[in-house]
Write an enzyme that holds these catalytic residues in place. Structure first.
Site, PDB file in Angstrom:
ATOM      1  N   SER A 512      -2.635  13.213  22.845  1.00 21.55           N
ATOM      2  CA  SER A 512      -3.055  11.872  22.422  1.00 21.55           C
ATOM      3  C   SER A 512      -4.274  11.928  21.506  1.00 21.55           C
ATOM      4  O   SER A 512      -4.255  11.419  20.383  1.00 21.55           O
ATOM      5  CB  SER A 512      -3.348  10.993  23.645  1.00 21.55           C
ATOM      6  OG  SER A 512      -4.427  11.544  24.380  1.00 21.55           O
ATOM      7  N   ASP A 513      -5.337  12.584  21.992  1.00 17.79           N
ATOM      8  CA  ASP A 513      -6.567  12.503  21.194  1.00 17.79           C
ATOM      9  C   ASP A 513      -6.542  13.444  19.989  1.00 17.79           C
ATOM     10  O   ASP A 513      -7.250  13.197  19.008  1.00 17.79           O
ATOM     11  CB  ASP A 513      -7.836  12.714  22.039  1.00 17.79           C
ATOM     12  CG  ASP A 513      -7.807  13.960  22.878  1.00 17.79           C
ATOM     13  OD1 ASP A 513      -6.774  14.651  22.888  1.00 17.79           O
ATOM     14  OD2 ASP A 513      -8.825  14.245  23.541  1.00 17.79           O
ATOM     15  N   CYS A 514      -5.706  14.485  20.032  1.00 18.73           N
ATOM     16  CA  CYS A 514      -5.584  15.331  18.839  1.00 18.73           C
ATOM     17  C   CYS A 514      -4.863  14.533  17.753  1.00 18.73           C
ATOM     18  O   CYS A 514      -5.228  14.606  16.567  1.00 18.73           O
ATOM     19  CB  CYS A 514      -4.831  16.611  19.161  1.00 18.73           C
ATOM     20  SG  CYS A 514      -5.708  17.620  20.360  1.00 18.73           S
ATOM     21  N   GLU A 517      -7.514  12.133  16.439  1.00 18.72           N
ATOM     22  CA  GLU A 517      -8.528  12.734  15.558  1.00 18.72           C
ATOM     23  C   GLU A 517      -7.876  13.189  14.250  1.00 18.72           C
ATOM     24  O   GLU A 517      -8.485  13.124  13.185  1.00 18.72           O
ATOM     25  CB  GLU A 517      -9.241  13.906  16.239  1.00 18.72           C
ATOM     26  CG  GLU A 517     -10.089  13.526  17.463  1.00 18.72           C
ATOM     27  CD  GLU A 517     -11.230  12.549  17.179  1.00 18.72           C
ATOM     28  OE1 GLU A 517     -11.629  12.410  16.011  1.00 18.72           O
ATOM     29  OE2 GLU A 517     -11.700  11.901  18.138  1.00 18.72           O
TER      30      GLU A 517
END
Ligand code: LAN
Length: 829
Positions: A512-514, A517
């Site tokens: 999710s956060d990759c 970003e």
């Protein structure tokens, strides 16, 4: 043999890092295909991001060899005070590019600090960027050491030894570096920790001891002796954790009867019964947990262990059986040993209900073990193992299942599959001045590159950084996952099309956060194009939308986002967590960090394309903001799960809250600016900033100890007069600046119902800029004259208790914080 003994006879070659490499060997540079002509290395994008350290057998220049030796010696002599290596071999190799000479004046005295004005900051930023850009690889990513955990290398050593490929995977120069690494990370009390900075544990000590012995270190070597004493004083290896018991069983120095059942039949259970979810199904576990227990269950199911064909190996196994236990091997009460665990290792003690469950399963095991159901279950597990191998191009999701999957293929007699694993082992190995280590992933390429782009862009030094940003942009575009894996439901997989992974596209697991970003970094390029910087072609809008689809798909019913998938089960399931050293491994929970990153990416995207799935985006924000607010602690902080710790999470908390597009919230008209969510968010950030202000240290920085992660209480680095941490200082500054910007735009001061927000405004308006200036001066003071920053204590974490290195953070975050601070100063003046 020890590292120092070995070095004497070592050929004078050097270890060199190859990026985007198609090398299949460690020595020389074997390209492409295996000895029988089959291509063993598959890639979707010509290996962009792949990092392999290869031993260059050509005689290296003498001064280079000398320099390497001196770096190694200096690490070893300081190893008890400075336990984290500094990626010096990478730096040495990149020296022609980093412009490693002095760019900054020498500090006149310890107490003088550079002043926090724009020209001084600019000078430090220029030096910092020049050095950091010199570390960039040609394919656009920033390579670096992603080590830290100490239990990974032993798994690989045991597996290669059992499968009899140890000499191929660890040729003599590699063996020397592995021994160097193990010896360097032995604690003063003779034991080894779970990670490089941790106290000694049975898990770390027994596995490292066994590894040293398999690497032919003599039993009389002083390090071996003290490790053995450590083990025996604490009751011997029956007190090792369950994962340790697993590795020892594979090696045949432990009996499978002393292992709680790892029943492969769990994979035969239905995922749901008549539409009612089966929350116990492994397909609902956190993917790292299920991908580790999957191959483990196969090896348990067939009671895989070392074959005793080689008399030399047979002898060593027998010797080890006498060395690590306090009782004779044949007298060990295996049933009792199943639940024994040293107190040093016990982070998550088994609840009694779990022991009762293992007891019942153990009784069933006698029946299951010889039944056709076992064969059926093993077949099913094997299918999942093959699927995972093929869909990650034999990298696998992480270092633990990588090695165990490889063994499954070996014990299943699938030698082709087994051999496909070999070249991908090298993707996990890193060499630094402390030796050769197995990393926590096949690198942190995408994650670091996405942050690096954002950091460099914040500096305003666009001309100096244009080339680096261009290349990083290429890396981002090359690394986005372009398609879903096949048969998603059958293999319990989430969608991947449009996502970014943590490392390389060949790895490919979506996070999710990759993804967030990655998208943020790519969107940031638009801003640079507008000011005339050539950053290459923008990511096509369809691919941005794919990323948005993935991000939206990650939101859980509680409003937050987990790591790789949605939360599929309940916290109560943690009751069956058998891994005594790790906390919270069964379920993929929502995390403040992941949720915030997704909010920020959606915020940035909606400025770019306000209409794409806008209703869904608005609802995402509403629910995500509530999740973040709900998870704030009473003291104003957030607990961080992937970085150390409260400081890291506060940065994310503040960025997430300030990403909420104000105008989309609240009622229309006059009340719009004062939508309740806005006020709550602003108040929450204010509390977080007060928390941070209270934690600032005398030297102007922030420094949180890794103990915060395990104890869940903020702990300062000890002793109090130790220098603060540059990475945490940067996170704290970034959080404060983010919150400040949010306040300015919220403009609530003086509005009657929100008096609380305004009450202390003056006090804060004075304290925050002072705190920021002190932080900036600390960062500049800590910078080395060549523009680099020093490596300090470890700053990443997983599963509450195990630390992991993020080696590029020491450059990325000070650049980012100083860059933002410079911008803030410019706005003021
Ligand atoms: C207990 C086991 C299976 C150990 C193997 C190590 C893995 C579990 C670790 C290694 C790297 C690791 C810390 C990682 C993460 C999860 C746990 C990992 C995969 C994630 C993806 C979680 C979400 C985070 O925001 C972030 C993206 C930074 C990290 C990246 C590394």
């Amino acid at each position: 043999m020890s590292a120092s003994d070995a070095s004497a006879s070592e050929p004078e070659g050097v270890w060199l890092l190859q990026c985007a490499s198609s090398s299949t060997t460690r020595v020389g540079s074997g390209e492409g295909s295996g000895e029988d002509g089959k291509d063993r290395l598959v890639s979707l994008n010509s290996h962009v991001g792949r990092q392999v350290w290869v031993y260059d057998t050509d005689a290296a220049p003498l001064d280079l060899v000398k320099k390497v030796r001196s770096l190694q010696a200096s690490f070893t002599s300081n190893r008890h005070t400075c336990r984290h290596s500094s990626d010096e071999l990478l730096r040495l190799q990149r020296k022609p590019f980093t412009g490693a000479d002095d760019k900054l004046p020498a500090r006149s005295s310890k107490s003088t600090r550079p002043s926090a004005d724009v020209p001084t900051i600019d000078k430090h930023l220029k030096a910092g960027c020049e050095f950091f850009n010199g570390l960039q690889a040609d394919d656009g990513h920033w390579p670096g050491d992603y080590g830290g955990p100490m239990f990974l290398m032993p798994g690989l050593i045991i597996a290669t030894w059992v499968a009899e490929v140890e000499d191929e995977v660890f040729p003599p120069p590699a063996k020397i570096e592995v021994i160097r690494y193990l010896l360097n990370h032995q604690n003063e009390d003779g034991g080894f920790g779970l990670h490089i900075e941790g106290h000694s544990t049975m898990f770390g000590t027994v596995l490292s001891y066994v590894s040293l012995r398999l690497m032919e270190v003599d039993a009389d070597h002083p390090a071996a002796k003290t490790a053995r004493e450590w083990i025996k004083e604490r009751g011997g290896a029956t007190y090792i954790t369950s994962w340790g018991k697993f590795w020892l069983s594979i090696l045949a120095v432990y009996d499978w009867r002393g292992q709680n059942p790892l029943t492969p039949e769990m994979w035969l259970m239905p995922y749901s019964f008549c539409g009612i979810p089966n929350y116990l199904h492994p397909g609902r576990f956190w993917c790292h947990c299920r991908m580790v227990y999957l191959p483990m269950s196969y090896l348990y199911g067939v009671r895989a262990c070392s074959k005793f064909t080689n008399p030399h190996k047979w002898r060593l196994i027998h010797t080890l059986r006498t060395e690590i236990f306090v009782e004779a091997f044949d007298d060990i009460d295996w049933n009792k040993a199943r639940n024994q665990c040293a107190k040093e290792d016990l982070y998550y003690p088994h609840p009694p209900l779990q022991d009762a469950l293992w007891y019942t399963m153990d009784c069933l095991e006698d029946v299951l073990h010889h039944s056709f159901v076992r064969r059926w279950a093993n077949e099913e597990v094997l299918r999942h193992v093959r699927y995972e191998d093929e869909n990650t191009r034999y990298i696998d999701i992480g270092p633990v299942n990588k090695v165990i999957n490889m063994l499954v293929r070996y014990f299943a007699g699938d030698m082709d599959g087994f051999r496909m694993h070999i070249p991908r082992i090298y993707d996990y190995l890193w060499v630094a001045e402390d030796g050769m280590k197995m990393q926590g992933y096949n690198g942190s390429q995408l994650w670091d590159t996405a942050f690096a782009v954002q950091a460099l862009s914040s500096t305003g030094l666009h001309i100096d950084c244009a080339r680096a940003i261009y290349r990083a942009h290429t890396y981002m575009k090359e690394t986005q996952v372009r398609e879903d894996c096949p048969k998603l439901e059958r293999y319990y997989r989430h969608i991947s099309k449009g996502a970014w992974p943590f490392s390389t596209r060949d790895h490919g697991w979506p996070i999710s956060d990759c993804t967030a970003e990655g998208l943020k970094a790519c969107l940031g390029m638009g801003g640079l194009l507008n000011v005339g910087i050539d950053v290459g072609m923008m990511l096509p809008i369809e691919r941005m939308r794919d990323a948005v689809d993935v991000i939206l798909s990650f939101q859980n019913s509680n409003g937050g986002c987990a790591t790789y998938e949605n939360t599929r089960s309940f916290e109560a399931l943690e009751l069956i967590n058998p891994a005594e050293t790790f906390g919270d491994i069964i379920v993929d929970y929502s995390y403040v960090e992941c949720t915030s990153a997704c909010m920020q990416a959606l915020g940035a995207f909606s400025k770019f394309d306000a209409f794409y799935r806008c209703a869904h985006v608005a609802s995402f924000f509403r629910r995500a903001e509530q999740y973040i607010l709900r998870n704030q602690r009473d003291d104003g902080s957030w607990y961080g799960s992937w970085g150390v710790c409260f400081t890291y999470a506060i940065w994310f908390g503040c960025c997430g809250l300030s990403a909420v597009p104000r105008k989309t919230l609240g009622k229309k008209g006059a009340t719009q600016r004062f939508a309740p969510q806005t006020v709550k968010g602003a108040l929450a950030m204010r509390r977080a900033i007060i928390f941070l202000l209270d934690k600032q240290r005398a030297d102007g920085g922030w420094g949180e100890s890794y103990l915060s992660c395990q104890d869940k209480v903020y702990s300062q680095i000890e002793p109090p007069d130790a220098p603060s941490h540059i990475v945490m200082t940067s996170w704290a500054m970034l959080a404060m600046m983010q919150a400040n910007i949010a306040w300015d735009t919220t403009c609530l001061a003086g509005v009657e119902p929100y008096a609380e927000l305004a009450s202390d405004a003056e006090n804060l308006a004075r304290r925050v800029p002072q705190a920021l200036a002190a932080g900036a001066r600390f960062l500049m003071h800590m910078q080395e004259r060549n523009g680099d920053w020093p490596q300090q204590s470890i700053s990443g974490v997983f599963n509450r208790n195990c630390m992991i290195s993020y080696s590029q953070y020491r450059n990325i975050f000070p650049i980012w914080a100083l860059g933002e601070f410079k911008k803030a100063l410019k706005v003021q003046s």
